[in-house]
Motif scaffolding. Structure first.
Motif, PDB file in Angstrom:
ATOM      1  N   ASN A  20       0.789  -1.215   0.000  1.00 22.25           N
ATOM      2  CA  ASN A  20       0.000   0.000   0.000  1.00 22.25           C
ATOM      3  C   ASN A  20       0.829   1.276   0.000  1.00 22.25           C
ATOM      4  OD1 ASN A  20      -2.426   1.260  -0.133  1.00 22.25           O
ATOM      5  ND2 ASN A  20      -2.825   1.244   2.063  1.00 22.25           N
TER       6      ASN A  20
ATOM      7  N   CYS B 244      -3.546   3.487  -4.315  1.00 18.94           N
ATOM      8  CA  CYS B 244      -3.314   3.453  -2.868  1.00 18.94           C
ATOM      9  C   CYS B 244      -4.175   4.481  -2.142  1.00 18.94           C
ATOM     10  CB  CYS B 244      -1.835   3.664  -2.547  1.00 18.94           C
ATOM     11  SG  CYS B 244      -0.800   2.274  -3.059  1.00 18.94           S
TER      12      CYS B 244
ATOM     13  N   ASP C 151      -7.648   2.935  -2.083  1.00 17.74           N
ATOM     14  CA  ASP C 151      -7.701   1.746  -1.223  1.00 17.74           C
ATOM     15  C   ASP C 151      -7.557   2.167   0.235  1.00 17.74           C
ATOM     16  OD1 ASP C 151      -7.628  -0.810  -0.140  1.00 17.74           O
ATOM     17  OD2 ASP C 151      -5.562  -1.201  -0.789  1.00 17.74           O
TER      18      ASP C 151
ATOM     19  N   PHE D  92      -7.273  -3.997  -2.526  1.00 19.24           N
ATOM     20  CA  PHE D  92      -8.391  -4.031  -3.456  1.00 19.24           C
ATOM     21  C   PHE D  92      -9.172  -2.728  -3.305  1.00 19.24           C
ATOM     22  CE2 PHE D  92      -7.401  -8.361  -2.361  1.00 19.24           C
ATOM     23  CZ  PHE D  92      -7.420  -9.004  -3.580  1.00 19.24           C
ATOM     24  N   VAL D  93      -9.816  -2.307  -4.379  1.00 18.26           N
ATOM     25  CA  VAL D  93     -10.634  -1.109  -4.317  1.00 18.26           C
ATOM     26  C   VAL D  93     -12.097  -1.532  -4.429  1.00 18.26           C
ATOM     27  CG1 VAL D  93     -11.143   1.127  -5.380  1.00 18.26           C
ATOM     28  CG2 VAL D  93      -8.801   0.304  -5.309  1.00 18.26           C
ATOM     29  N   SER D  94     -12.888  -1.104  -3.453  1.00  9.93           N
ATOM     30  CA  SER D  94     -14.307  -1.455  -3.432  1.00  9.93           C
ATOM     31  C   SER D  94     -15.117  -0.457  -4.250  1.00  9.93           C
ATOM     32  CB  SER D  94     -14.826  -1.449  -1.991  1.00  9.93           C
ATOM     33  OG  SER D  94     -14.854  -0.114  -1.505  1.00  9.93           O
TER      34      SER D  94
ATOM     35  N   GLU E 181     -15.271   2.833  -2.520  1.00 10.75           N
ATOM     36  CA  GLU E 181     -14.045   3.619  -2.669  1.00 10.75           C
ATOM     37  C   GLU E 181     -13.986   4.274  -4.057  1.00 10.75           C
ATOM     38  OE1 GLU E 181     -11.085   1.258   0.414  1.00 10.75           O
ATOM     39  OE2 GLU E 181     -11.528   0.331  -1.516  1.00 10.75           O
TER      40      GLU E 181
ATOM     41  N   ASN F 203      -7.900  -5.587  -7.791  1.00  6.60           N
ATOM     42  CA  ASN F 203      -6.560  -5.352  -7.260  1.00  6.60           C
ATOM     43  C   ASN F 203      -5.857  -4.371  -8.202  1.00  6.60           C
ATOM     44  OD1 ASN F 203      -5.392  -6.763  -9.464  1.00  6.60           O
ATOM     45  ND2 ASN F 203      -5.356  -8.685  -8.331  1.00  6.60           N
TER      46      ASN F 203
END
Length: 175
Positions: free
Chosen positions: A3, A37, A40, A46-48, A51, A75
């Protein structure tokens, strides 16, 4: 790929660059990693969907709900692959494949009249009536040699959009 940007190695950069068919330079990949980053927030790699919605341009996009289905849980490598369709270096084929995925929301490899109508509804909102949308879409399909009953596959999208001069580009700021 952790990260922080210091954890992105030259090998990682080259691997991501290869994965996205060289759609981005190494410097652009580093910038994208820094942005990833920032998105995240949980630091889980991972990015939701939530986000992604923190990006104002994404949140106001009329297709954001369709796009969220494509981006939820990506990812970094998948994030760059997703964005590669918007690179000036992406091929027309890559751009058309992306558009096809937007329309093919159930991922069955076929796009129906109703799938196209749903996208048109998302794009036009209340500005035109359902009747007008149906008429416009029917006419566009007929001009391309299809009917309301046609099930379009990727090759049909290539045929329809292949000579359209399609422009889908996003500039990646680099430091």
């Amino acid at each position: 790929m952790g990260n922080s940007s210091s954890m992105l190695t030259q090998y990682d950069i080259e691997e991501v660059q290869q994965h996205c068919n060289n759609a981005f330079s190494q410097q652009e990949i580093v910038s994208l990693y820094e942005r990833f980053c920032q998105l995240d927030r949980s630091g889980g790699g991972f990015v939701s969907a939530e986000e992604f919605l923190s990006v104002p341009e994404f949140a106001v996009n009329p297709l954001s709900q369709r796009l969220l289905r494509m981006v939820d849980g990506l990812n970094f490598k998948e994030f760059v692959a997703f964005l590669s369709a918007f690179s000036p270096r992406a091929t027309l084929q890559q751009k058309i494949e992306f558009i096809f995925k937007v329309y093919d929301s159930d991922g069955n490899g076929k796009v129906t009249f109703n799938d196209m109508l749903d996208v048109l509804r998302d794009l036009t909102g209340q500005f035109i009536s359902e009747k007008q949308r149906t008429q416009v879409l029917t006419q566009v399909l007929e001009e391309a040699g299809y009917t309301k009953e046609s099930l379009l596959v990727l090759s049909d999208f290539v045929k329809i959009l292949g000579s359209s001069g399609l422009k889908m580009e996003v500039e990646v700021p680099v430091d």
